[in-house]
Motif scaffolding. Structure first.
Motif, PDB file in Angstrom:
ATOM      1  N   ILE A   1       0.835  -1.193   0.000  1.00  0.00           N
ATOM      2  CA  ILE A   1       0.000   0.000   0.000  1.00  0.00           C
ATOM      3  C   ILE A   1       0.876   1.253   0.000  1.00  0.00           C
ATOM      4  CG2 ILE A   1      -0.330   0.441   2.480  1.00  0.00           C
ATOM      5  CD1 ILE A   1      -3.432   0.332   1.751  1.00  0.00           C
ATOM      6  N   LYS A   2       2.101   1.102   0.518  1.00  0.00           N
ATOM      7  CA  LYS A   2       3.032   2.243   0.538  1.00  0.00           C
ATOM      8  C   LYS A   2       3.456   2.622  -0.880  1.00  0.00           C
ATOM      9  CE  LYS A   2       3.486   2.529   5.065  1.00  0.00           C
ATOM     10  NZ  LYS A   2       3.055   3.686   5.829  1.00  0.00           N
TER      11      LYS A   2
ATOM     12  N   LEU B   1       1.569   2.251  -3.507  1.00  0.00           N
ATOM     13  CA  LEU B   1       0.436   2.968  -4.090  1.00  0.00           C
ATOM     14  C   LEU B   1       0.426   4.413  -3.581  1.00  0.00           C
ATOM     15  CD1 LEU B   1      -2.500   0.379  -3.858  1.00  0.00           C
ATOM     16  CD2 LEU B   1      -0.755   0.604  -5.594  1.00  0.00           C
TER      17      LEU B   1
ATOM     18  N   PRO C   1     -14.618   4.605  -6.399  1.00  0.00           N
ATOM     19  CA  PRO C   1     -13.305   5.271  -6.319  1.00  0.00           C
ATOM     20  C   PRO C   1     -12.198   4.351  -5.818  1.00  0.00           C
ATOM     21  CG  PRO C   1     -15.000   6.658  -5.358  1.00  0.00           C
ATOM     22  CD  PRO C   1     -15.628   5.325  -5.604  1.00  0.00           C
ATOM     23  N   ILE C   2     -12.551   3.335  -5.046  1.00  0.00           N
ATOM     24  CA  ILE C   2     -11.534   2.397  -4.569  1.00  0.00           C
ATOM     25  C   ILE C   2     -10.949   1.641  -5.761  1.00  0.00           C
ATOM     26  CG2 ILE C   2     -11.051   0.499  -2.969  1.00  0.00           C
ATOM     27  CD1 ILE C   2     -13.522   1.325  -1.395  1.00  0.00           C
TER      28      ILE C   2
ATOM     29  N   ARG D   1      -8.766   4.297  -7.855  1.00  0.00           N
ATOM     30  CA  ARG D   1      -7.495   4.699  -7.251  1.00  0.00           C
ATOM     31  C   ARG D   1      -6.533   3.523  -7.154  1.00  0.00           C
ATOM     32  NH1 ARG D   1      -8.588   6.973  -1.986  1.00  0.00           N
ATOM     33  NH2 ARG D   1      -6.432   7.661  -1.918  1.00  0.00           N
ATOM     34  N   THR D   2      -7.046   2.331  -6.851  1.00  0.00           N
ATOM     35  CA  THR D   2      -6.136   1.179  -6.796  1.00  0.00           C
ATOM     36  C   THR D   2      -5.545   0.914  -8.175  1.00  0.00           C
ATOM     37  OG1 THR D   2      -7.559   0.264  -5.079  1.00  0.00           O
ATOM     38  CG2 THR D   2      -5.931  -1.207  -6.017  1.00  0.00           C
TER      39      THR D   2
ATOM     40  N   ASN E   1      -3.142   3.970  -9.289  1.00  0.00           N
ATOM     41  CA  ASN E   1      -1.909   4.043  -8.499  1.00  0.00           C
ATOM     42  C   ASN E   1      -1.022   2.827  -8.686  1.00  0.00           C
ATOM     43  OD1 ASN E   1      -2.462   6.565  -7.419  1.00  0.00           O
ATOM     44  ND2 ASN E   1      -3.578   5.724  -5.689  1.00  0.00           N
TER      45      ASN E   1
ATOM     46  N   TRP F   1      -7.539  -5.204  -2.215  1.00  0.00           N
ATOM     47  CA  TRP F   1      -6.781  -4.247  -3.016  1.00  0.00           C
ATOM     48  C   TRP F   1      -5.468  -4.836  -3.504  1.00  0.00           C
ATOM     49  CZ3 TRP F   1      -1.924  -3.150  -1.471  1.00  0.00           C
ATOM     50  CH2 TRP F   1      -1.619  -3.429  -0.142  1.00  0.00           C
TER      51      TRP F   1
ATOM     52  N   VAL G   1     -16.854  -2.056   2.092  1.00  0.00           N
ATOM     53  CA  VAL G   1     -15.763  -3.007   1.899  1.00  0.00           C
ATOM     54  C   VAL G   1     -16.110  -4.368   2.500  1.00  0.00           C
ATOM     55  CG1 VAL G   1     -13.358  -3.477   2.498  1.00  0.00           C
ATOM     56  CG2 VAL G   1     -14.006  -1.223   1.694  1.00  0.00           C
TER      57      VAL G   1
END
Lengths: 110, 332
Positions: free
Chosen positions: B4-5, B7, B30-31, B34-35, B38, B198, B235
């Motif tokens: 996740i860092k 991303l 949006p999840i 953005r996933t 990114n 994700w 989620v």
């Protein structure tokens, strides 16, 4: 009837240049609750940052920072996915420090 | 495995999708966006089909997108992307764009714009072999126009055009298996993922943009309005869809199949259905048989996928200890 226009005479579709645009603030959508973070408990996992539909969870580089209340719609998804319960929902009219950052039970100055 | 860092580092470099849009609070889309954005290291061009995402993020004269973005119509997102990609290749060929700075073309379409209205253009673009990634965010109905049934709506779900009541039981038909349809085009990469996973989605995007030719990823999104669950549970609902085997996570790389996530504990489908208002009527006494039918269908499908997984497992790098999914792209 108007004369047919050549392809280069027709106006191109609606074009928006991103850098010229200030996005409308959607913080007014909140239905009475806003998130606040207890930084003592935060483990900086960033799951809230990724899952926030409104990009209202701010990151500073690759670290969690706080909340941007101008855009937060108050869905509480961040509080739900937080693995350490560092994020709590508080009434919208409650006074909170800027970006909702709390440390040792008090506002976090930065 | 992407972290996740990574991303976050990518978003810190360039914020490709920003807030201030008018998607509902607790929206799952949006999840996905953005996933996906990114996870891609190169510059991207986004083409959007009509749908919630398009309508809510580009209210003229505003835009939530900080990347080149194009919308033409409901039915032709993949065709528009084909044109953009072909124009790019032509300009590179003529030396007007640099050949050593690759660009990734991404299409976002909802289930209406992908399963139904845009299926022909998607099929055409997959068949012609354009270099692009199509991401379908599947929230299982036409949510933008007021929750009408689509061919992605699951059996039994109540929508405004398949309402539950005295005569109607909710949607009477099965949902379409679009991922299998995309796979039938023999493209090099097809995958199925969900917003709750994700890392799985990010992983798939990274592999999908590397393959030669088109790639397709079907992502289960959620809709608090149409599914009638609490916005905060977005989620969790997607997570349960995976854990109940309603939405298996898998990928098909060059024709070889593998499950990318096997739930540790398989949850009865009832748990997932109970969370959502659109399935409320299934728990009435007169509909008691429906639950068993749905559960059986899910188990049958899971057995079929597990068998495919067993048959093709030897083609992939073996799983390490304590690993629930592999990240190696190379096939053995």
């Amino acid at each position: 009837m108007n004369e047919l226009k050549k392809y280069h005479e027709i106006p191109i579709g609606g074009t928006v240049i991103t850098k010229d645009v200030v996005q409308p603030k959607t913080g007014g959508w909140r239905m009475g609750e806003k998130p606040m973070v207890n930084l003592d408990k935060c483990v900086n996992c960033l799951i809230c940052w990724l899952d926030c539909p409104d990009t209202a969870v701010l990151a500073e580089g690759t670290d969690f920072f706080g909340f941007e209340y101008d855009y937060c719609k108050g869905c509480a998804l961040c509080a739900e996915v937080c693995p350490t319960d560092a994020i709590v929902m508080v009434p919208d009219d409650q006074e909170v420090p800027e970006y909702g950052r709390m440390l040792n039970g008090g506002p976090h100055e930065n | 495995m992407p972290t996740i860092k990574q991303l976050a580092a990518n978003e810190a470099k360039e914020k490709r999708f920003r807030g201030g849009h008018s998607l509902c609070s607790g929206c799952g889309i949006p999840i996905v966006v953005r996933t996906v954005l990114n996870s891609i290291e190169t510059p991207v061009v986004v083409v959007n089909a009509t749908g919630c995402l398009e309508v809510a993020t580009t209210r003229f004269p505003n835009t939530a997108w900080n990347v080149p973005w194009l919308h033409v119509a409901f039915e032709n997102a993949a065709a528009a992307a084909s044109g953009v990609e072909s124009a790019y290749r032509a300009l590179v060929k003529r030396g007007k764009l640099p050949a050593d700075e690759p660009v990734t073309f991404v299409v976002f379409g909802g289930d209406g714009g992908t399963y139904d209205i845009g299926l022909q253009s998607l099929s055409g673009a997959l068949e012609r072999g354009h270099q692009f990634l199509y991401v379908c965010y599947d929230n299982e109905a036409y949510m933008n126009t007021g929750i009408q049934r689509s061919s992605a709506t699951p059996f039994g779900a109540s929508t405004t055009t398949s309402p539950e009541g005295k005569i109607s039981f909710g949607k009477a038909q099965q949902r379409k298996d679009l991922t299998a349809i995309a796979e039938a085009h023999h493209v090099n990469y097809v995958g199925q993922s969900a917003i709750s996973h994700w890392h799985d989605l990010s992983d798939k995007v990274k592999r999908a943009v590397e393959v030669d030719g088109p790639a397709f990823i079907n992502v289960l999104s959620t809709c608090q309005l149409g599914w009638r669950h609490e916005p905060r549970e977005a989620v969790k609902v997607a997570q349960l869809a995976v854990d109940t085997l309603f939405w298996p996570l898998y990928e098909v790389v060059k024709g070889r199949f593998r499950l990318t996530h096997i739930p540790e504990e398989i949850v009865p489908i009832e748990t997932w259905l109970r969370m959502q208002g659109r399935f409320k009527h299934l728990f009435k006494e007169e509909n008691a048989g429906a639950l068993e039918v749905i559960q059986q269908q899910i188990f049958d499908e899971w057995e079929r996928l597990k068998e495919r997984d067993r048959n093709d497992r030897a083609h992939f790098a073996p799983l390490q200890k304590d690993q629930t999914f592999t990240t190696e792209f190379e096939m053995v």
